[in-house]
Design a protein around this motif. Structure first.
Motif, PDB file in Angstrom:
ATOM      1  N   SER A 193     -19.922  -1.571  -9.804  1.00  0.00           N
ATOM      2  CA  SER A 193     -19.152  -0.396  -9.409  1.00  0.00           C
ATOM      3  C   SER A 193     -17.667  -0.764  -9.293  1.00  0.00           C
ATOM      4  O   SER A 193     -17.300  -1.931  -9.278  1.00  0.00           O
ATOM      5  CB  SER A 193     -19.664   0.154  -8.088  1.00  0.00           C
ATOM      6  N   GLU A 194     -16.828   0.274  -9.199  1.00  0.00           N
ATOM      7  CA  GLU A 194     -15.391   0.055  -9.153  1.00  0.00           C
ATOM      8  C   GLU A 194     -14.852   0.361  -7.766  1.00  0.00           C
ATOM      9  O   GLU A 194     -15.334   1.260  -7.090  1.00  0.00           O
ATOM     10  CB  GLU A 194     -14.699   0.970 -10.173  1.00  0.00           C
ATOM     11  N   THR A 195     -13.836  -0.389  -7.386  1.00  0.00           N
ATOM     12  CA  THR A 195     -13.215  -0.179  -6.086  1.00  0.00           C
ATOM     13  C   THR A 195     -11.857   0.465  -6.291  1.00  0.00           C
ATOM     14  O   THR A 195     -11.073   0.024  -7.130  1.00  0.00           O
ATOM     15  CB  THR A 195     -13.027  -1.534  -5.368  1.00  0.00           C
ATOM     16  N   GLN A 196     -11.600   1.520  -5.522  1.00  0.00           N
ATOM     17  CA  GLN A 196     -10.277   2.146  -5.561  1.00  0.00           C
ATOM     18  C   GLN A 196      -9.313   1.289  -4.770  1.00  0.00           C
ATOM     19  O   GLN A 196      -9.485   1.101  -3.570  1.00  0.00           O
ATOM     20  CB  GLN A 196     -10.342   3.558  -4.978  1.00  0.00           C
ATOM     21  N   HIS A 197      -8.338   0.722  -5.434  1.00  0.00           N
ATOM     22  CA  HIS A 197      -7.341  -0.079  -4.733  1.00  0.00           C
ATOM     23  C   HIS A 197      -6.311   0.820  -4.055  1.00  0.00           C
ATOM     24  O   HIS A 197      -6.143   1.975  -4.433  1.00  0.00           O
ATOM     25  CB  HIS A 197      -6.648  -1.029  -5.704  1.00  0.00           C
ATOM     26  N   LEU A 198      -5.638   0.249  -3.050  1.00  0.00           N
ATOM     27  CA  LEU A 198      -4.549   0.955  -2.378  1.00  0.00           C
ATOM     28  C   LEU A 198      -3.229   0.516  -2.994  1.00  0.00           C
ATOM     29  O   LEU A 198      -3.120  -0.605  -3.506  1.00  0.00           O
ATOM     30  CB  LEU A 198      -4.548   0.618  -0.877  1.00  0.00           C
ATOM     31  N   LEU A 199      -2.242   1.359  -2.924  1.00  0.00           N
ATOM     32  CA  LEU A 199      -0.927   0.987  -3.468  1.00  0.00           C
ATOM     33  C   LEU A 199      -0.346  -0.230  -2.758  1.00  0.00           C
ATOM     34  O   LEU A 199       0.366  -1.023  -3.344  1.00  0.00           O
ATOM     35  CB  LEU A 199       0.044   2.157  -3.348  1.00  0.00           C
ATOM     36  N   THR A 200      -0.702  -0.353  -1.465  1.00  0.00           N
ATOM     37  CA  THR A 200      -0.163  -1.475  -0.688  1.00  0.00           C
ATOM     38  C   THR A 200      -0.747  -2.812  -1.146  1.00  0.00           C
ATOM     39  O   THR A 200      -0.273  -3.866  -0.731  1.00  0.00           O
ATOM     40  CB  THR A 200      -0.411  -1.254   0.817  1.00  0.00           C
ATOM     41  N   ASN A 201      -1.767  -2.792  -1.996  1.00  0.00           N
ATOM     42  CA  ASN A 201      -2.248  -4.043  -2.603  1.00  0.00           C
ATOM     43  C   ASN A 201      -1.271  -4.540  -3.676  1.00  0.00           C
ATOM     44  O   ASN A 201      -1.350  -5.686  -4.106  1.00  0.00           O
ATOM     45  CB  ASN A 201      -3.620  -3.850  -3.259  1.00  0.00           C
ATOM     46  N   PHE A 202      -0.410  -3.649  -4.155  1.00  0.00           N
ATOM     47  CA  PHE A 202       0.492  -3.991  -5.268  1.00  0.00           C
ATOM     48  C   PHE A 202       1.955  -3.984  -4.845  1.00  0.00           C
ATOM     49  O   PHE A 202       2.742  -4.796  -5.301  1.00  0.00           O
ATOM     50  CB  PHE A 202       0.317  -2.994  -6.424  1.00  0.00           C
ATOM     51  N   PHE A 203       2.297  -3.007  -4.002  1.00  0.00           N
ATOM     52  CA  PHE A 203       3.683  -2.854  -3.562  1.00  0.00           C
ATOM     53  C   PHE A 203       3.728  -3.145  -2.069  1.00  0.00           C
ATOM     54  O   PHE A 203       2.812  -2.781  -1.340  1.00  0.00           O
ATOM     55  CB  PHE A 203       4.189  -1.423  -3.798  1.00  0.00           C
ATOM     56  N   HIS A 204       4.801  -3.755  -1.636  1.00  0.00           N
ATOM     57  CA  HIS A 204       4.874  -4.106  -0.225  1.00  0.00           C
ATOM     58  C   HIS A 204       5.746  -3.127   0.554  1.00  0.00           C
ATOM     59  O   HIS A 204       6.712  -2.594   0.030  1.00  0.00           O
ATOM     60  CB  HIS A 204       5.392  -5.530  -0.065  1.00  0.00           C
ATOM     61  N   LEU A 205       5.361  -2.925   1.795  1.00  0.00           N
ATOM     62  CA  LEU A 205       6.157  -2.059   2.663  1.00  0.00           C
ATOM     63  C   LEU A 205       7.518  -2.703   2.878  1.00  0.00           C
ATOM     64  O   LEU A 205       7.606  -3.907   3.113  1.00  0.00           O
ATOM     65  CB  LEU A 205       5.448  -1.867   4.013  1.00  0.00           C
ATOM     66  N   SER A 206       8.552  -1.908   2.753  1.00  0.00           N
ATOM     67  CA  SER A 206       9.900  -2.472   2.914  1.00  0.00           C
ATOM     68  C   SER A 206      10.559  -1.895   4.154  1.00  0.00           C
ATOM     69  O   SER A 206      10.090  -0.923   4.711  1.00  0.00           O
ATOM     70  CB  SER A 206      10.753  -2.180   1.693  1.00  0.00           C
TER      71      SER A 206
END
Lengths: 14, 257
Positions: A1-14
């Motif tokens: 199955s596939e997991t929906q990633h979060l944007l915060t896995n790729f982009f960091h909070l600034s």
């Protein structure tokens, strides 16, 4: 199955 | 003091219609550069980034950087009261907890102002690094919207694959599966009808169709859409806002466990 990633896995909070 | 006058007020109406489904509350940021917004959806899977450059406004006054928290549904309610040909001016005084939307009919025979309460929003700003994308697809926005809508009647996710053959949109669901291939096509009458594929290397990524469909609410803003893909990175779906800026939607991929 596939997991929906979060944007915060790729982009960091600034 | 903030005063932004946009002759083509319909652009602002379309911008709100494009983003209000994805985001409920957001901070609009004003600076010398322009009028911008960055906001994630409530599940932190998708993000919208809007920029309307200051040069695109007929009059742009922003004495100091200002962040105005607004409920997008309420902004949309206000802007729906503006005519499609109206000139829209946004006004806010320093330290004020309201923003005023002024609508002027093209021949100046009707002038309305709508004052809206601002709100405090804890915004989480993401740093989005510049990225080299493996594939960039530019295609008619209506075609992309049609594909997302059609596929969502079959399945919940779309696999977007770019190869030298073209860009393939695939889905599968309980009733069956579907594949739509768009090939590069530059032999069209109008440039906005072209499909242009720039590929550095093949890429294939899976995304939730629900979000893609939400992004296509921006279709009325632009005849074309640009989809930028890299393996292991969120997709960027970009609609230009006339010659003054853009709306970019970022969507995190689904990845096989």
């Amino acid at each position: 199955s596939e997991t929906q990633h979060l944007l915060t896995n790729f982009f960091h909070l600034s | 003091m903030l005063e932004l006058r946009l002759v083509q007020g319909s652009l602002l109406k379309k911008v709100l219609e494009a983003i209000k489904e994805l985001v409920t509350d957001a901070n609009f940021d004003c600076s010398a550069t322009g009028f911008s917004l960055q906001a994630m959806d409530s599940s932190h899977v998708a993000l919208v980034a809007l920029l309307l450059r200051s040069e695109g406004f007929e009059h742009y006054r922003c004495d100091r950087n200002l962040s105005m928290g607004m409920n997008l549904n309420n902004v949309s309610k206000m802007l729906r009261c503006a005519g499609n040909d109206d000139i829209i001016t946004l006004k806010a005084d320093d330290g004020s907890d309201t923003v005023t939307f002024m609508f002027e009919s093209p021949n100046q025979d009707k002038i309305a102002d709508f004052e809206m309460k601002l709100m405090d929003i804890d915004s989480e700003h993401l740093g989005i690094p510049e990225a080299e994308y493996h594939a960039i697809v530019k295609m008619p926005s209506a075609e992309f919207a049609r594909i997302c809508k059609d596929l969502s009647s079959i399945g919940d996710t779309v696999v977007i694959s770019v190869t030298k053959e073209g860009v393939k949109f695939s889905t599968r669901g309980d009733i069956g599966n579907a594949n739509i291939v768009c090939r590069q096509n530059t032999t069209v009458d109008k440039p906005e009808e072209a499909t242009i594929i720039e590929m550095q290397e093949p890429v294939s990524l899976t995304f939730a169709l629900r979000y893609m469909n939400s992004f296509t609410k921006a279709t009325p803003l632009s005849n074309t859409v640009t989809i930028s893909l890299s393996s292991e990175l969120p997709v960027v779906v970009e609609y230009k806002v006339a010659d003054m800026g853009y709306i970019r939607f970022y969507l995190a991929p689904k990845i096989e466990d």
